[in-house]
Design a protein around this motif. Structure first.
Motif, mmCIF file in Angstrom:
data_model
loop_
_atom_site.group_PDB
_atom_site.id
_atom_site.type_symbol
_atom_site.label_atom_id
_atom_site.label_comp_id
_atom_site.label_asym_id
_atom_site.label_seq_id
_atom_site.Cartn_x
_atom_site.Cartn_y
_atom_site.Cartn_z
ATOM 1 N N TYR A 481 0.861 -1.196 0.245
ATOM 2 C CA TYR A 481 -0.042 -0.040 0.073
ATOM 3 C C TYR A 481 1.081 1.369 0.046
ATOM 4 C CZ TYR A 481 -3.480 3.470 1.556
ATOM 5 O OH TYR A 481 -3.933 4.638 1.506
ATOM 6 N N ALA A 482 1.888 1.141 0.998
ATOM 7 C CA ALA A 482 2.708 2.405 1.005
ATOM 8 C C ALA A 482 3.335 2.728 -0.237
ATOM 9 C CB ALA A 482 3.734 2.128 2.274
ATOM 10 N N GLY A 487 3.387 7.228 2.273
ATOM 11 C CA GLY A 487 3.134 7.060 3.767
ATOM 12 C C GLY A 487 4.080 6.091 4.141
ATOM 13 N N ILE A 488 4.280 6.031 5.478
ATOM 14 C CA ILE A 488 5.161 5.254 6.034
ATOM 15 C C ILE A 488 4.541 4.172 7.076
ATOM 16 C CG2 ILE A 488 7.050 4.736 7.753
ATOM 17 C CD1 ILE A 488 7.877 7.577 6.910
ATOM 18 N N PRO A 489 4.621 2.902 6.851
ATOM 19 C CA PRO A 489 3.704 1.827 7.715
ATOM 20 C C PRO A 489 3.897 2.090 9.176
ATOM 21 C CG PRO A 489 4.755 0.734 5.839
ATOM 22 C CD PRO A 489 5.280 2.184 6.010
ATOM 23 N N LYS A 490 3.084 2.081 10.169
ATOM 24 C CA LYS A 490 3.356 2.021 11.503
ATOM 25 C C LYS A 490 3.840 0.689 12.104
ATOM 26 C CE LYS A 490 -0.666 4.954 12.789
ATOM 27 N NZ LYS A 490 -2.055 5.129 13.636
ATOM 28 N N SER A 517 -3.099 2.856 9.830
ATOM 29 C CA SER A 517 -1.967 2.031 9.750
ATOM 30 C C SER A 517 -0.852 2.672 9.159
ATOM 31 C CB SER A 517 -2.146 0.641 8.973
ATOM 32 O OG SER A 517 -3.350 0.060 9.284
ATOM 33 N N TYR A 518 -0.907 4.093 8.660
ATOM 34 C CA TYR A 518 0.094 4.449 8.068
ATOM 35 C C TYR A 518 0.306 6.015 8.649
ATOM 36 C CZ TYR A 518 -0.177 0.733 4.898
ATOM 37 O OH TYR A 518 -0.289 -0.336 4.375
ATOM 38 N N VAL A 519 1.561 6.610 8.388
ATOM 39 C CA VAL A 519 1.781 7.902 8.947
ATOM 40 C C VAL A 519 2.410 8.757 8.075
ATOM 41 C CG1 VAL A 519 1.742 7.288 11.271
ATOM 42 C CG2 VAL A 519 3.966 7.327 10.004
ATOM 43 N N SER A 520 2.589 9.959 7.830
ATOM 44 C CA SER A 520 3.324 10.680 6.873
ATOM 45 C C SER A 520 4.382 11.774 7.572
ATOM 46 C CB SER A 520 2.412 11.724 5.740
ATOM 47 O OG SER A 520 1.629 12.560 6.605
ATOM 48 N N VAL A 521 5.393 12.131 6.920
ATOM 49 C CA VAL A 521 6.473 12.748 7.720
ATOM 50 C C VAL A 521 6.134 14.148 7.519
ATOM 51 C CG1 VAL A 521 8.687 13.706 7.430
ATOM 52 C CG2 VAL A 521 8.118 11.312 6.980
ATOM 53 N N LYS A 522 6.316 14.906 9.044
ATOM 54 C CA LYS A 522 5.740 16.115 9.258
ATOM 55 C C LYS A 522 6.547 17.171 8.440
ATOM 56 C CE LYS A 522 3.007 16.747 13.373
ATOM 57 N NZ LYS A 522 2.876 17.141 14.702
#
Length: 848
Positions: A481-482, A487-490, A517-522
């Motif tokens: 998915y990523a 995005g980055i998988p948790k 399930s995913y995050v993005s870089v701030k």
């Protein structure tokens, strides 16, 4: 001269002398003469303490039977005055190879009957090999004189006698083994492996009042000696250790005895035997032993997978409980021999190839019996390329007769080493890491695990390390998915959990929630985020506080208490203290910190040995700075100024002569400017002039050529502009030469002032400089550790961000755009009929 400097000097000189002799043979000569010197000095010390002096010492001869017996009773041997090492040196001009032959013959004849087992035939290798030192008596004499001069400076009169000699001895054995290949590797156990085995065994024996230790394949004796040294830390006296050694090769057997004696072990505590361990075990009817040999510890590094004769061994008490090793591989024959000789509460450590853990047949049956009898305590997998002469990976196996637990600790230390040339070497931190886990029997991910008997049975008694401890690096995985949507998988952030635990707010500062399930870089500026995070600030502040406390302890123990430091135990004590101060820092690898301590300890220890031997005034002592220079085709030792015995001149100069060095720096900067001006003049000359005036490289004026050309131009008066340039160059060269002379004079003056200043320092002033030498650089590296931790985290997060920064959709868009651009370019191309058909077909492939 500390022991490292002494050993390095001996090795350097030895290399110059052994061109016609194999390294492994040369070792026997140089070490034989070192041993003879040791025995001579021991006798000389005894005589001087009893009141003999320069006038009466020449009377110590074989004819004086009373003195002969007196010395034999105390030392076990007798050397007449003409045969003493010091006499050979004193009368070097009259010395001849025959002096050595006569002395060694007399030594053999005059061994005390009570010490004949220890000394008989000990110089056999040296005695029979003298003829190899040259083609004639004259060349042999010259070679021996060189050897005597080489080793004459080894100190014999300090409380560190045995330690210094032992270090030199072991250093030479190791260096010759490293440079002689497999032949030397057959008997030499690298010092670091020996230390590891010794520490493990000594820890098991630490509560005993006296111990017996045995090496049935003793080689140089290094394993025995290191165990003795480690065990003696826990005993009231080192004289409470008895050493048993058996060795097949005669030359190496003599080496064992020499090494044991030179370490100051009483002859009454030395039991050695020259025999085949597997064929000729120490039987009950041995007159000196009087009973079967059972000891507290057995250590050995036997030859790997050696052929042997198992015929008739099935009823041998060493093997009948477990089985007989196959004739093509004697590994288990040596192991069972060792196990047989330990007491019920004893321990053994043996080095073996990995194959003993999984090979089947007779070996599989023996391994099963060992496991079912609960003899195998620990298996330690060592790095490859750690032994001289073989690249195969090896293990250390610890076994006991009786154990309370029935699991097996398996340790995979194959990843813990440093490269040293072609070999891998265990660092002090690696040894401590292994020792600590063996003592604690902890399970540590990718390093160690206690394995139950039931699991071993389920694996059909196969003990191959990867079955139980997986030390391999995790395989790189990609989230689909990523990869498609970014995005980055948790799940991939979970490997940083130890950081999130220490820095609770950091994760929120770094990432935005994208979905469950995913995050993005701030933001991309990780460095700024780290610098502003209060938890990271607190982490560093707490570390610096403990570092400052450790620094104060170092100052108190090493600087203020330098004369009382226990050199044998201090590093261990400091290591334990460092571990205690860092116990709350889960992000810090304490073994990394310990390695920093050990790297600096090597220098500190050498200095402390000299200081404790010579008093604190050694701090202000200076020595001639001796260098090797060519003179008449020969290397000659020449003095070039002075150097600090303990304190480097650089430290004195930096503290007391900074202004003088600033002036030198200014002069050197002026020279640099002048050189640039000269180069500019040279570059602006035409090629013909440049070729006539410069060196072959065209980089510098040749002064004589320049002077002659100026004379020609003055005489002809036909090129004033060129004359002006060359005069300027000549002037600059003279100025440069004058400044260089001034710099040289200034440096010589500072050198002389430094010598005077160092020699006149008070003890307190000297200690302040020693602090700068020992402790400041150590602490500079220690306090860098938190920053290294954060740099590592930063790098890993950046790699993770890069991993998913460009999605497959992005790539697909880029490909589509490129195809469009390419199709447009095709439309602009012209050619013949067939070219155009080909281009149309290519556009169709692109979808246009």
């Amino acid at each position: 001269m500390n022991k490292q400097q002494l050993a390095a000097k001996i090795w350097e000189s030895a290399n110059q002398m052994r061109s016609k002799i194999e390294a492994s043979e040369y070792k026997d000569y140089i070490l034989g003469f070192i041993f003879y010197k040791y025995l001579s000095e021991q006798e000389l010390k005894l005589l001087i303490n009893d009141g003999w002096d320069e006038e009466t010492l020449p009377l110590v001869t074989e004819e004086d039977q009373e003195t002969v017996r007196y010395i034999q009773d105390r030392l076990g041997y007798f050397i007449s005055y003409p045969n003493l090492f010091s006499t050979w040196i004193e009368h070097e001009k009259e010395f001849d190879v025959s002096n050595v032959r006569e002395a060694l013959s007399a030594f053999s004849r005059l061994i005390s009957n009570t010490h004949r087992d220890v000394f008989d035939g000990i110089f056999e290798t040296l005695e029979t090999g003298l003829s190899k030192l040259g083609d004639s008596a004259q060349s042999q004499t010259k070679a021996i004189i060189n050897l005597l001069q080489l080793i004459k400076d080894i100190p014999m009169d300090s409380k560190q006698d045995y330690d210094v000699l032992g270090f030199v001895y072991e250093y030479l054995i190791g260096m010759f083994a490293a440079n002689a290949g497999k032949k030397a590797g057959e008997f030499y156990t690298p010092h670091e492996v020996s230390v590891l085995m010794s520490d493990l065994v000594a820890n098991h024996l630490k509560d005993r009042k006296e111990i017996k230790i045995y090496d049935p394949t003793s080689g140089s004796g290094s394993l025995l000696l290191n165990i003795g040294e480690s065990a003696s830390r826990y005993l009231e006296s080192k004289d409470r250790i008895q050493y048993y050694a058996q060795e097949l090769k005669r030359n190496t057997y003599n080496l064992t005895r020499m090494n044991l004696i030179m370490r100051g072990i009483k002859p009454s505590n030395i039991f050695t035997r020259n025999a085949d361990t597997l064929e000729d075990d120490w039987p009950p009817n041995e007159t000196k032993l009087g009973m079967p040999l059972y000891v507290d510890a057995v250590v050995s590094n036997p030859p790997y997978s050696q052929k042997w004769d198992p015929e008739g061994k099935r009823n041998d008490p060493r093997y009948r409980r477990y089985g007989v090793a196959p004739k093509t591989k004697a590994d288990y024959a040596f192991l069972l021999h060792d196990l047989y000789h330990i007491k019920p509460d004893g321990i053994m450590a043996i080095v073996l190839p990995h194959g003993v853990l999984f090979r089947g047949g007779e070996e599989g049956e023996i391994r099963k019996n060992l496991i079912e009898n609960n003899n195998i305590d620990t298996i330690i997998g060592l790095p490859a390329n750690i032994f001289y002469g073989t690249s195969i990976p090896t293990i250390i196996m610890l076994l006991r007769q009786k154990r309370e637990n029935n699991d097996v600790l398996i340790v995979d230390s194959s990843k813990y080493f440093e490269k040293s040339g072609k070999s891998n070497v265990l660092r002090a931190s690696d040894i401590k890491r292994i020792r600590d886990v063996v003592v604690s029997r902890k399970t540590i991910d990718k390093f160690s695990r206690t394995v139950s008997l039931e699991e071993i049975r389920a694996n059909d008694y196969n003990l191959n390390i990867p079955r139980y401890v997986d030390s391999s690096e995790p395989t790189e995985t990609w989230d689909l998915y990523a990869s498609m949507y970014g995005g980055i998988p948790k799940s991939e952030l979970s490997r940083f959990d130890v950081y999130w635990k220490n820095f609770p707010n950091l994760k929120k500062k770094l990432f935005n929630e994208k979905n469950d399930s995913y995050v993005s870089v701030k933001g991309n500026d990780l460095k700024q985020i780290f610098e502003e995070d209060s938890d990271i600030h607190s982490f560093k502040k707490a570390f610096y506080k403990e570092s400052n406390s450790f620094e104060s302890d170092l100052k108190q123990r090493l600087i203020e208490g330098m004369m009382e430091v226990d050199l044998n135990r201090e590093e261990d004590d400091l290591g334990n203290l460092l571990f205690h101060k860092l116990k709350e820092f889960s992000l810090i690898d304490r073994y990394e910190a310990y390695q920093i301590l050990d790297n600096h300890w090597k220098v500190i220890l050498g200095d402390l040995e000299n200081i404790q031997n010579e008093s604190e005034r050694a701090l202000t002592k200076v020595d001639p700075n001796l260098v090797m220079k060519k003179k008449n085709g020969k290397d000659v030792e020449t003095q070039e100024g002075w150097k600090g015995h303990i304190i480097p001149f650089e430290l004195v100069e930096r503290r007391y002569f900074t202004e003088e060095f600033k002036k030198i720096e200014q002069l050197e900067q002026h020279i640099y400017q002048i050189d640039n001006e000269i180069q500019e003049i040279l570059e602006n000359l035409d090629e013909e002039e440049k070729e006539n005036l410069a060196n072959e490289e065209g980089t510098q004026f040749v002064t004589s050529n320049l002077t002659n050309r100026i004379k020609e131009l003055k005489k002809d008066k036909d090129d004033d502009e060129l004359l002006k340039k060359l005069n300027e160059a000549n002037k600059l060269l003279k100025e440069q030469k004058a400044i260089q002379k001034e710099i040289k004079t200034s440096k010589e003056n500072i050198h002389a002032m430094t010598k005077d200043k160092l020699e006149s320092l008070s003890i307190e002033e000297a200690k302040a400089l020693v602090y700068e030498k020992w402790i400041s650089p150590l602490m500079d590296q220690l306090i860098q550790i938190p920053q290294n931790v954060m740099e590592k985290l930063k790098k890993q997060l950046e790699q993770l961000e890069d991993k998913y920064s460009e999605t497959l959709n992005d790539l697909d868009d880029q490909i589509h755009q490129t195809e469009q651009e390419l199709a447009k370019m095709i439309d602009d191309l012209t050619g013949n009929e067939y070219d155009m058909k080909g281009l149309e077909a290519f556009k169709s492939l692109l979808g246009y």
